[in-house]
Motif scaffolding. Structure first.
Motif, PDB file in Angstrom:
ATOM      1  N   GLN A   1      -7.481   0.149  -0.125  1.00  0.00           N
ATOM      2  CA  GLN A   1      -7.654  -1.085   0.640  1.00  0.00           C
ATOM      3  C   GLN A   1      -8.844  -0.959   1.583  1.00  0.00           C
ATOM      4  OE1 GLN A   1      -4.090  -2.144   2.662  1.00  0.00           O
ATOM      5  NE2 GLN A   1      -5.040  -3.757   3.858  1.00  0.00           N
TER       6      GLN A   1
ATOM      7  N   ASP B   1      -6.093  -1.655  -4.871  1.00  0.00           N
ATOM      8  CA  ASP B   1      -5.531  -2.132  -3.610  1.00  0.00           C
ATOM      9  C   ASP B   1      -6.527  -3.082  -2.953  1.00  0.00           C
ATOM     10  OD1 ASP B   1      -4.143  -2.542  -1.295  1.00  0.00           O
ATOM     11  OD2 ASP B   1      -3.705  -0.421  -0.922  1.00  0.00           O
ATOM     12  N   GLU B   2      -6.263  -4.374  -3.046  1.00  0.00           N
ATOM     13  CA  GLU B   2      -7.113  -5.427  -2.500  1.00  0.00           C
ATOM     14  C   GLU B   2      -8.577  -5.271  -2.906  1.00  0.00           C
ATOM     15  OE1 GLU B   2      -6.348  -6.553   1.487  1.00  0.00           O
ATOM     16  OE2 GLU B   2      -4.207  -6.102   1.360  1.00  0.00           O
TER      17      GLU B   2
ATOM     18  N   THR C   1       0.836  -1.203   0.000  1.00  0.00           N
ATOM     19  CA  THR C   1       0.000   0.000   0.000  1.00  0.00           C
ATOM     20  C   THR C   1       0.870   1.252   0.000  1.00  0.00           C
ATOM     21  OG1 THR C   1      -1.781  -1.141   1.132  1.00  0.00           O
ATOM     22  CG2 THR C   1      -1.762   1.249   1.291  1.00  0.00           C
TER      23      THR C   1
ATOM     24  N   ASP D   1      -2.851   1.537   6.416  1.00  0.00           N
ATOM     25  CA  ASP D   1      -3.214   2.143   5.142  1.00  0.00           C
ATOM     26  C   ASP D   1      -3.068   3.650   5.264  1.00  0.00           C
ATOM     27  OD1 ASP D   1      -5.922   2.037   2.859  1.00  0.00           O
ATOM     28  OD2 ASP D   1      -3.905   1.229   2.650  1.00  0.00           O
TER      29      ASP D   1
HETATM   30 MG   LIG Z   1      -2.053  -2.747   2.375  1.00  0.00          MG
END
Ligand SMILES: [Mg+2]
Ligand SMILES: Nc1ncnc2c1ncn2[C@@H]1O[C@H](COP(=O)(O)OP(=O)(O)O)[C@@H](O)[C@H]1O
Lengths: 286, 413, 317
Positions: A103, A194-195, A62, A284
């Motif tokens: 995220q 991000d994810e 991240t 994050d």
């Molecule tokens: Mg992360």
């Protein structure tokens, strides 16, 4: 269970030799006090390529995205996009053509889905404030164009029915998709996810993969961070593995899967890691 | 007057007040240096609201005192002494006034102070002055307790030996107004509004006591903050009370909007106030609806007094940037009284100026004994520090201007 | 206490509240974008009043126009002056302190507020040499009030309510229907993400200051019309009340600011009016209006710390 799907057309693997990469990150380093979260990471992304960024929690994935998008000015290193060196200013990065999702979801919670996407289009529209106050033709044309694009993106991500719903009231999976729609609104050349599958059920995850392929078909390059290994192996042309801020290895998914170091540091310890819902949200970036 | 609700802002405002006070000081020092050439410089302080809502009155006080000082220097009233006026702006704030008082006390060259305007400011300044035996002659603060102590209605005691005033008190002003309303106007039901300050509350109290004694009815008694301009709740109460006149205790920046809003709400009843209301700005703000409003001012109208002819002529000849307003005459006389006391104190010591504290005590003694014919009439102080005068004038707004005084007389009680 | 009297108090409260609300929007918008309590906003309001008065007093002919024809010009003057002052203050005083500890811009705001008061009090001039050290007269509507069954509605009241309604509708349109408005909302809700969308936060901050100042100028005009005077220090009390209204409604929330203003205005007028009406409680009337206003504020904040319409937000690190 589905077997490995045939990857749709696009660069097959590696940086296609000869084709100039659209993103070139060189020696990107980010230190927080004594902690080096990202340590001299290089990354090239070719046009239309889907790159997976994997690694254990706290590896710096991240943070690397935050450096790419200007949220953190990197301590060292350079980022070149489409041949231009990027200044670490988020709004310049957006203009240059990089956009991202988060995220932990970072929608504008009290705006509607449509408005969220329209805000995403901010840097591609121009409206004189005076023209807006006078409701002049320029204002109306710009407003119509932004609204149309936003609607088109919502239906691209199958979110039409939520257009006028307040963002925070959307189901979790749809919020993730809305983030993608918003990110695409700025007509980026490179999309950083991000994810994106975190918190999605298997069906949604599968649909998400198809969506990302469709995004690539629109000519975008994608870098995606994910913990769901089946998802990532079946999606990406190339994988980059980060561990403790450093690039451990990179290569085609089957190569990476066979790499012993990867198995030791990552796959071995957490095989088929559960989608990282409960993961260190705190780390994050804000 | 303008009650600061936030202590912080109040404090910073105080700093600004000091800044403006410094501005006016340099201005007066400049005027003083133009005239006279004695060896010893004796300073006379002047404290008044020189900015803010009451500025018109405050500047009149400043320039009138300046005139007395300039004339004394020109005529060498005290040989070997050059007087200098040191003006400070209190912004009608008690706390700024107190700081100013401390500054005067700290300057050994200051022999006496003229002012302030507001009774509440005077109240906060006196303990500072009294400790240093520094004479203060107010030419405008009319609350009785300043001279006669907090229990002046029952047991008069002198509150501060260093405090004097050459203006009639509200003990006379309020009852005079009550008498006029009841007997001359024939109005027997009145609503009162005060601003919660020493002057306003005192004025309304003395008015109400006399009005009830005469048999009148106080249909409503209201307090409004001095910094308000919104009287809607007061006015609806006045309306249902059936009062035929509103008696206002306070000053024109808040008094004028009251008049304007009363009439706008369809209540065609006059507002009557004290000297705090009697200013041209009152009419400008309240507009044409203010025709028929009243205000009392202690003393006879200056323009009509033979004793003031000279003062008025000199004042006009000096071309000061503001008119002398209603406290000009008393401020001129107050400055004059201090000049005479300085003269008497020096004479006692054979023209030598005794050191600091001793000198101030001597000036204080001399002030108590002072007696002369001033612009407003004979000036001499009684055992409380008041002048004997009980003359009040009732003014009325006619055709958009204060008239020459509809009625002037002494209130006998 | 008759119904008419009560209704009159409600009318007064609504009008007063509409004015508070117009000023409160400026506090809330600036707070929403940069978490700064712009204590100088009261003075921006005051400058709006003087801008309008300047047009009236200094531009030949305006004073001779019928007031309703002069009003748009005065409004324009007020808005221009207030917006220029607010944007200038942001540029010169607040922006250099963007990364300083939070107390620094706050103290600057207080200092600026006093400085602006002094500037007007020292240097403002009227034609003919009058100055602004004392309250100065402001033109007001002549004519009778409208009588709605015993409830009097002043012409200025009507103007205030209409102006507030138009402003709020305009603001709602601006926020929801323009690119800048949406960008401002986005910046308020999540500044970092907004930057990633290509929104320049500096521009949004300027827009927030400017819009707040424009509404404050409208409020100043209504204040002048209602009370017939404006003064260099009128921003202090009005600013304090409007700030209270903004907190009451939920600071950061634009509709909350207007609602907070109206609730505050009603609370002030009703509490003081009702108390003033009865002999035994008369002394707790107008003089205590501010006390009741703040009692209300404390009560609301005890029950809903985020304000009436405020969102409970996690502290942004
Ligand atoms: Mg992360
Ligand atoms: N703003 C920050 N300040 C200090 N440390 C940070 C900050 N952001 C991230 N980190 C640290 O950097 C490391 C990498 O974090 P992160 O990039 O979120 O990992 P990942 O996304 O790979 O799980 C972690 O140790 C995290 O605690």
């Amino acid at each position: 269970m589905s077997t490995q799907p045939a990857n749709p057309p696009g660069p097959v693997s590696g940086t296609a030799p000869g084709s100039e990469p659209i993103l070139q990150a060189r020696g990107v380093t980010m230190r927080f006090g004594g902690l080096t979260a990202v340590d001299g990471v290089d990354l090239d992304v070719a046009g239309g390529e889907i790159v997976g960024l994997i690694g254990p929690n706290g590896a710096g994935k991240t943070t690397f995205f935050n450096c790419l998008t200007g949220l953190y000015p990197p301590t060292a290193g350079s980022i070149t996009f489409r041949g231009q060196r990027l200044a670490p200013k988020p709004y310049r990065v957006a203009e240059a053509g990089i956009s991202r999702t988060f995220q932990n979801i970072r929608l504008f919670p009290n705006m509607t889905a449509l408005e969220n996407v329209m805000v995403g289009r901010h840097c591609r529209t121009r409206e004189g404030l005076l023209s807006a106050i006078g409701r002049g033709p320029r204002y109306r044309a710009a407003e119509r164009e932004a609204r149309q694009t936003a609607r088109e993106l919502l239906s691209f991500l199958d979110l039409d029915r939520h257009a006028s719903a307040i963002a925070r009231s959307l189901p979790y999976g749809d919020q993730r998709k809305l983030e993608i729609a918003r990110a695409m609104a700025s007509d980026p050349g490179l999309l950083l996810l991000d994810e994106p599958a975190a918190g999605m059920n298997p069906r949604e995850t599968l649909a998400l993969r198809e969506t990302i392929f469709k995004i690539r078909q629109r000519g975008l390059s994608v870098v995606v961070i994910e913990h769901d290994m089946r998802f990532i192996f079946n999606l990406c042309d190339r994988l980059v593995v980060l561990a403790r801020g450093r690039k451990l290895t990179e290569g085609r998914p089957d190569e990476v899967r066979a790499d012993e170091r990867v198995i030791a540091t990552y796959l071995g310890t957490a095989p088929a890691a559960a989608p990282g819902t409960a993961e260190q949200e705190a780390s994050d970036a804000r | 007057m303008f009650q600061r609700s936030l202590a912080v802002l109040g404090a910073v405002a105080g700093v600004c007040g000091l800044a403006t006070a410094c501005g006016s000081r340099s201005q007066s020092a400049h005027t003083a240096s133009g005239s006279g050439g004695g060896a010893t410089v004796v300073k006379i302080g002047l404290d008044a609201p020189l900015t803010g809502g009451l500025q018109a009155l405050g500047l009149g006080m400043q320039y009138s005192a300046q005139l007395a000082v300039d004339l004394a220097n020109k005529q060498q009233a005290v040989p070997g002494v050059t007087f200098q006026l040191v003006a400070k702006d209190d912004q009608a704030s008690a706390s700024i006034g107190e700081q100013n008082a401390a500054a005067y006390v700290a300057d050994p060259g200051v022999a006496g102070v003229v002012g302030p305007l507001n009774s509440a400011v005077a109240q906060s300044m006196q303990s500072v002055f009294n400790q240093a035996n520094l004479v203060d002659v107010s030419s405008a603060s009319t609350n009785p307790s300043l001279t006669q102590g907090p229990n002046w209605k029952t047991a008069k005691t002198r509150a501060y030996p260093s405090f004097f005033r050459d203006i009639t008190t509200d003990a006379v002003q309020g009852p005079f107004a009550a008498d006029y309303v009841f007997k001359t106007l024939g109005i027997h039901s009145v609503a009162t509004v005060d601003d919660g300050q020493t002057y306003g509350v005192g004025l309304v109290e003395t008015f109400s006591a006399e009005f009830k004694k005469l048999g009148g009815q106080i249909a409503l008694a209201q307090t409004a903050t001095a910094n308000t301009t919104d009287y809607s709740s007061v006015i609806s109460a006045v309306k249902s009370s059936g009062a035929k006149l509103v008696y206002y205790g306070g000053e024109y920046p808040a008094g004028a909007p009251l008049s304007k809003e009363l009439k706008a709400a369809g209540l065609n009843i006059p507002e009557m106030g004290g000297d705090g209301n009697q200013d041209p700005t009152y009419i400008k703000t309240a507009g044409p609806a203010s025709n028929g409003d009243f205000a009392t001012v202690p003393g006879a109208p200056l323009a009509a007094l033979p004793s003031a002819k000279d003062f008025i002529a000199q004042y006009q000849a000096a071309h000061f940037p503001a008119p002398y307003a209603i406290y000009g005459g008393t401020s001129y006389d107050a400055a004059e009284s201090i000049i005479l006391s300085v003269k008497a104190a020096l004479a006692q010591d054979g023209g030598k100026m005794p050191a600091g504290d001793a000198f101030r005590s001597q000036v204080e003694k001399a002030e108590q004994a002072v007696s002369f014919d001033g612009a407003t009439g004979p000036v001499a102080f009684d055992q409380y520090g008041d002048v004997g005068s009980k003359v009040i004038t009732m003014y009325k707004i006619e055709n958009g201007a204060w008239d020459q005084g509809v009625y002037s007389g002494a209130f006998a009680g | 206490m008759s119904v008419t009297v009560l209704l009159q108090l409600v009318e007064n409260g609504l009008v007063l509240g509409a004015m508070y609300g117009l000023i409160a929007v400026g506090y809330t918008m600036v707070y929403g974008t940069i978490q700064l309590i712009n204590f100088a906003h009261g003075e921006i309001f005051m400058l709006g009043g003087f801008g309008a008065l300047t047009v009236y007093a200094w531009i030949p002919g305006v004073a001779h126009l019928p007031l309703f024809a002069a009003l748009p010009l005065m409004l324009l003057g007020g808005v221009v002056v207030a917006v220029a002052a607010a944007v200038g203050a942001e540029r010169l005083a607040y922006r250099p302190l963007r990364t300083a500890p939070r107390l620094a811009p706050l103290i600057t705001a207080i200092g600026l507020s006093l400085a602006l008061q002094q500037v007007v009090s020292l240097w403002y001039r009227l034609p003919g040499g009058g100055n602004a050290k004392a309250p100065v007269a402001f033109p007001s509507f002549g004519g009778k009030a409208f009588d709605l069954g015993g409830v009097l509605v002043q012409r200025a009241d009507l103007f205030t309510v209409i102006a507030a309604a138009v402003c709020m509708a305009g603001l709602a349109w601006f926020v929801a229907r323009t690119r800048s408005g949406r960008a401002m909302q986005a910046t308020a809700q999540d500044p970092d993400t907004a930057r990633l969308m290509g929104i320049d936060p500096d521009r949004m901050i300027v827009v927030a200051f400017a819009v707040g100042a424009a509404l404050a100028a409208v409020a100043a005009l209504t204040q002048g019309l209602r009370y017939g005077q404006i003064s260099f220090d009128m921003g202090f009390v009005a600013g304090l009340k409007a700030f209270t209204a903004a907190v009451l409604g939920g600071i950061g929330n634009v509709r909350g600011a207007m609602l907070g203003g109206i609730v505050l205005g009603l609370a002030e007028e009703l509490s003081s009016g009702i108390l003033a009406h009865f002999r035994d409680t008369a002394q707790y009337g107008q003089a205590w209006a501010d006390v009741w206003a703040f009692v209300l504020l404390i009560l609301v904040l005890l029950l809903r710390p985020q304000g009436l319409l405020g969102e409970r937000v996690a502290d942004r690190a």
